[in-house]
Design a protein around this motif. Structure first.
Motif, PDB file in Angstrom:
ATOM      1  N   ILE A 163      11.161  12.745   4.781  1.00 14.27           N
ATOM      2  CA  ILE A 163      10.226  11.639   4.562  1.00 14.27           C
ATOM      3  C   ILE A 163       8.798  12.100   4.816  1.00 14.27           C
ATOM      4  CG2 ILE A 163       9.481   9.394   5.463  1.00 14.27           C
ATOM      5  CD1 ILE A 163      12.480   8.845   6.053  1.00 14.27           C
ATOM      6  N   ARG A 164       8.583  12.774   5.933  1.00 13.00           N
ATOM      7  CA  ARG A 164       7.236  13.298   6.237  1.00 13.00           C
ATOM      8  C   ARG A 164       6.779  14.274   5.160  1.00 13.00           C
ATOM      9  NH1 ARG A 164       8.869  13.735  12.058  1.00 13.00           N
ATOM     10  NH2 ARG A 164       7.860  12.005  13.145  1.00 13.00           N
ATOM     11  N   HIS A 165       7.718  15.090   4.672  1.00  9.91           N
ATOM     12  CA  HIS A 165       7.408  16.069   3.626  1.00  9.91           C
ATOM     13  C   HIS A 165       6.857  15.378   2.381  1.00  9.91           C
ATOM     14  CE1 HIS A 165       7.979  19.540   0.986  1.00  9.91           C
ATOM     15  NE2 HIS A 165       8.725  18.794   0.179  1.00  9.91           N
ATOM     16  N   PHE A 166       7.551  14.360   1.879  1.00 11.49           N
ATOM     17  CA  PHE A 166       7.095  13.679   0.666  1.00 11.49           C
ATOM     18  C   PHE A 166       5.843  12.837   0.907  1.00 11.49           C
ATOM     19  CE2 PHE A 166      11.646  14.188  -0.765  1.00 11.49           C
ATOM     20  CZ  PHE A 166      11.345  15.050  -1.803  1.00 11.49           C
ATOM     21  N   LEU A 167       5.726  12.226   2.076  1.00  7.93           N
ATOM     22  CA  LEU A 167       4.544  11.402   2.345  1.00  7.93           C
ATOM     23  C   LEU A 167       3.304  12.251   2.598  1.00  7.93           C
ATOM     24  CD1 LEU A 167       5.957   8.459   4.496  1.00  7.93           C
ATOM     25  CD2 LEU A 167       5.617   8.619   2.021  1.00  7.93           C
TER      26      LEU A 167
ATOM     27  N   SER B 252       8.758   4.486  10.958  1.00  7.20           N
ATOM     28  CA  SER B 252       9.147   3.130  10.553  1.00  7.20           C
ATOM     29  C   SER B 252      10.021   3.160   9.307  1.00  7.20           C
ATOM     30  CB  SER B 252       7.904   2.275  10.294  1.00  7.20           C
ATOM     31  OG  SER B 252       7.153   2.102  11.471  1.00  7.20           O
ATOM     32  N   VAL B 253       9.674   4.024   8.358  1.00  5.45           N
ATOM     33  CA  VAL B 253      10.465   4.179   7.140  1.00  5.45           C
ATOM     34  C   VAL B 253      11.882   4.628   7.489  1.00  5.45           C
ATOM     35  CG1 VAL B 253      10.764   5.644   5.097  1.00  5.45           C
ATOM     36  CG2 VAL B 253       8.535   4.621   5.581  1.00  5.45           C
ATOM     37  N   PHE B 254      11.991   5.650   8.326  1.00  2.87           N
ATOM     38  CA  PHE B 254      13.310   6.205   8.644  1.00  2.87           C
ATOM     39  C   PHE B 254      14.169   5.201   9.406  1.00  2.87           C
ATOM     40  CE2 PHE B 254      16.124   8.936  11.329  1.00  2.87           C
ATOM     41  CZ  PHE B 254      16.943   9.351  10.297  1.00  2.87           C
TER      42      PHE B 254
ATOM     43  N   THR C 193      18.736  17.256 -10.709  1.00  3.63           N
ATOM     44  CA  THR C 193      19.626  18.302 -10.222  1.00  3.63           C
ATOM     45  C   THR C 193      19.665  18.209  -8.698  1.00  3.63           C
ATOM     46  OG1 THR C 193      17.915  19.982  -9.899  1.00  3.63           O
ATOM     47  CG2 THR C 193      18.848  19.779 -12.122  1.00  3.63           C
ATOM     48  N   GLN C 194      20.509  19.005  -8.078  1.00  4.47           N
ATOM     49  CA  GLN C 194      20.595  18.991  -6.620  1.00  4.47           C
ATOM     50  C   GLN C 194      19.237  19.304  -5.991  1.00  4.47           C
ATOM     51  OE1 GLN C 194      23.895  18.286  -5.994  1.00  4.47           O
ATOM     52  NE2 GLN C 194      23.460  17.747  -3.855  1.00  4.47           N
ATOM     53  N   GLU C 195      18.442  20.148  -6.643  1.00  5.29           N
ATOM     54  CA  GLU C 195      17.115  20.500  -6.128  1.00  5.29           C
ATOM     55  C   GLU C 195      16.178  19.306  -6.080  1.00  5.29           C
ATOM     56  OE1 GLU C 195      15.984  23.617  -8.872  1.00  5.29           O
ATOM     57  OE2 GLU C 195      16.055  25.080  -7.241  1.00  5.29           O
ATOM     58  N   SER C 196      16.390  18.365  -6.984  1.00  4.88           N
ATOM     59  CA  SER C 196      15.461  17.222  -7.068  1.00  4.88           C
ATOM     60  C   SER C 196      15.503  16.349  -5.822  1.00  4.88           C
ATOM     61  CB  SER C 196      15.775  16.378  -8.308  1.00  4.88           C
ATOM     62  OG  SER C 196      17.064  15.789  -8.217  1.00  4.88           O
ATOM     63  N   LEU C 197      16.522  16.503  -4.993  1.00  3.98           N
ATOM     64  CA  LEU C 197      16.622  15.701  -3.773  1.00  3.98           C
ATOM     65  C   LEU C 197      15.561  16.070  -2.752  1.00  3.98           C
ATOM     66  CD1 LEU C 197      20.484  15.575  -3.167  1.00  3.98           C
ATOM     67  CD2 LEU C 197      19.048  13.982  -4.468  1.00  3.98           C
ATOM     68  N   THR C 198      15.056  17.300  -2.808  1.00  7.42           N
ATOM     69  CA  THR C 198      14.133  17.769  -1.771  1.00  7.42           C
ATOM     70  C   THR C 198      12.814  18.304  -2.297  1.00  7.42           C
ATOM     71  OG1 THR C 198      15.227  19.934  -1.800  1.00  7.42           O
ATOM     72  CG2 THR C 198      16.004  18.327  -0.173  1.00  7.42           C
ATOM     73  N   LEU C 199      12.663  18.429  -3.620  1.00  9.61           N
ATOM     74  CA  LEU C 199      11.459  19.059  -4.172  1.00  9.61           C
ATOM     75  C   LEU C 199      10.505  18.055  -4.803  1.00  9.61           C
ATOM     76  CD1 LEU C 199      12.924  22.262  -5.871  1.00  9.61           C
ATOM     77  CD2 LEU C 199      11.920  22.020  -3.585  1.00  9.61           C
ATOM     78  N   HIS C 200       9.216  18.379  -4.725  1.00  5.51           N
ATOM     79  CA  HIS C 200       8.160  17.665  -5.448  1.00  5.51           C
ATOM     80  C   HIS C 200       7.526  18.660  -6.408  1.00  5.51           C
ATOM     81  CE1 HIS C 200       4.583  15.424  -6.434  1.00  5.51           C
ATOM     82  NE2 HIS C 200       3.806  16.292  -5.824  1.00  5.51           N
ATOM     83  N   ARG C 201       7.571  18.347  -7.706  1.00  4.43           N
ATOM     84  CA  ARG C 201       7.014  19.232  -8.727  1.00  4.43           C
ATOM     85  C   ARG C 201       5.695  18.634  -9.238  1.00  4.43           C
ATOM     86  NH1 ARG C 201       9.783  24.042  -8.348  1.00  4.43           N
ATOM     87  NH2 ARG C 201      11.993  23.838  -8.872  1.00  4.43           N
TER      88      ARG C 201
ATOM     89  N   ARG D 145       0.840  -1.193   0.000  1.00  2.00           N
ATOM     90  CA  ARG D 145       0.000   0.000   0.000  1.00  2.00           C
ATOM     91  C   ARG D 145       0.877   1.245   0.000  1.00  2.00           C
ATOM     92  NH1 ARG D 145       0.241   2.564   4.840  1.00  2.00           N
ATOM     93  NH2 ARG D 145       0.393   1.365   6.785  1.00  2.00           N
ATOM     94  N   CYS D 146       0.263   2.361  -0.420  1.00  2.00           N
ATOM     95  CA  CYS D 146       0.964   3.631  -0.347  1.00  2.00           C
ATOM     96  C   CYS D 146       1.180   4.011   1.112  1.00  2.00           C
ATOM     97  CB  CYS D 146       0.170   4.717  -1.064  1.00  2.00           C
ATOM     98  SG  CYS D 146       0.013   4.430  -2.847  1.00  2.00           S
ATOM     99  N   LEU D 147       2.257   4.715   1.360  1.00  2.00           N
ATOM    100  CA  LEU D 147       2.611   5.111   2.715  1.00  2.00           C
ATOM    101  C   LEU D 147       1.931   6.426   3.096  1.00  2.00           C
ATOM    102  CD1 LEU D 147       6.411   4.335   2.369  1.00  2.00           C
ATOM    103  CD2 LEU D 147       4.762   2.983   3.691  1.00  2.00           C
ATOM    104  N   SER D 148       1.868   6.683   4.386  1.00  2.00           N
ATOM    105  CA  SER D 148       1.305   7.926   4.901  1.00  2.00           C
ATOM    106  C   SER D 148       2.310   8.553   5.866  1.00  2.00           C
ATOM    107  CB  SER D 148      -0.015   7.641   5.634  1.00  2.00           C
ATOM    108  OG  SER D 148       0.245   6.965   6.859  1.00  2.00           O
ATOM    109  N   PRO D 149       2.089   9.813   6.269  1.00  2.00           N
ATOM    110  CA  PRO D 149       3.009  10.424   7.234  1.00  2.00           C
ATOM    111  C   PRO D 149       3.133   9.623   8.523  1.00  2.00           C
ATOM    112  CG  PRO D 149       1.646  12.117   6.206  1.00  2.00           C
ATOM    113  CD  PRO D 149       1.095  10.792   5.755  1.00  2.00           C
ATOM    114  N   GLU D 150       2.100   8.870   8.883  1.00  2.00           N
ATOM    115  CA  GLU D 150       2.157   8.055  10.096  1.00  2.00           C
ATOM    116  C   GLU D 150       3.178   6.920   9.975  1.00  2.00           C
ATOM    117  OE1 GLU D 150      -0.706   9.065   8.653  1.00  2.00           O
ATOM    118  OE2 GLU D 150      -1.046  10.613  10.192  1.00  2.00           O
ATOM    119  N   ASP D 151       3.565   6.575   8.760  1.00  2.00           N
ATOM    120  CA  ASP D 151       4.563   5.520   8.545  1.00  2.00           C
ATOM    121  C   ASP D 151       5.991   6.049   8.568  1.00  2.00           C
ATOM    122  OD1 ASP D 151       2.670   3.351   8.000  1.00  2.00           O
ATOM    123  OD2 ASP D 151       2.250   4.393   6.114  1.00  2.00           O
TER     124      ASP D 151
END
Length: 208
Positions: free
Chosen positions: A71-75, A48-50, A106-114, A39-45
């Motif tokens: 991790i919380r940011h992307f989830l 455990s992910v980290f 690019t270096q930005e892609s490590l932290t950004l969601h477009r 299943r897709c993950l949620s911020p509550e996961d």
């Protein structure tokens, strides 16, 4: 985009050794967690992910692709681009991705969601230490690429890895596009991409 989840059939409720029927006095149905589910993950996961990621990466390279706040940011922003494998309710493997809107990382892609991007950037794939060398990473990656293939906005998948992992990803249709512009400390990476449009229909033929 709506969250897409993959749930294998749930196992039938277990019977007690006495083979008592539900109609028998005092017999209660045993409630069990699914033996295995994707299943897709949620911020509550996130914790455990980290925990899995920290053990897998810090012991090897001294750093993590994503830290807990990332991790919380992307989830939170794009949970539909993640996939976790749970066994009896316990996370054993996961992938986290986000959308990217340029041809190369690019270096930005490590932290950004477009959100307007057509490329899914796979940030991290990790397996719990007790479940490694069992083919779980291969199974999860196939599931994830099939999952991406069902999302209309996603056209390609992209990732960066060290040279030793390139043959692993080539088994799944990824092709090398050259040295990655992203560096992490002294580490250099190769960038790979693949089309996901056919993965929704592909049979698993990689031996995983």
């Amino acid at each position: 985009m709506s969250t897409f989840s993959i749930y294998p059939p749930r196992p039938e409720a277990l019977r007690s050794p006495s083979r008592a029927t539900p109609e028998s006095p005092g017999c209660q149905r045993r409630h069990t967690l699914p033996a295995s589910e994707f299943r897709c993950l949620s911020p509550e996961d996130a914790v455990s992910v980290f925990e899995i990621e920290r053990e897998a990466f810090i012991s090897v390279s001294g750093s993590c692709p994503l830290f807990l706040d990332e991790i919380r940011h992307f989830l939170t922003l794009c949970p539909e681009l993640s996939l976790g494998w749970f066994q009896e309710g316990r996370l054993v493997a996961f992938i986290i991705g986000s959308l990217w809107d340029k041809e190369r990382l690019t270096q930005e892609s490590l932290t950004l969601h477009r959100p307007g991007g057509r490329m899914a950037h796979l940030h991290v794939l990790a397996v719990h230490r007790t479940c490694r060398q069992q083919g779980k990473g291969s199974v999860l990656l196939w599931r994830y690429l099939q999952h991406l293939g069902r999302q209309p906005a996603v056209r390609r998948a992209v990732l960066m890895c060290e040279d030793g992992l390139v043959p692993f990803y080539e088994r799944f249709g990824f092709c090398t596009v050259g040295p990655c512009a992203v560096t992490v400390g002294s580490l250099a990476f190769t960038e790979l991409q693949c089309s996901v449009r056919g993965h929704a229909r592909l049979r698993r033929n990689s031996g995983c």
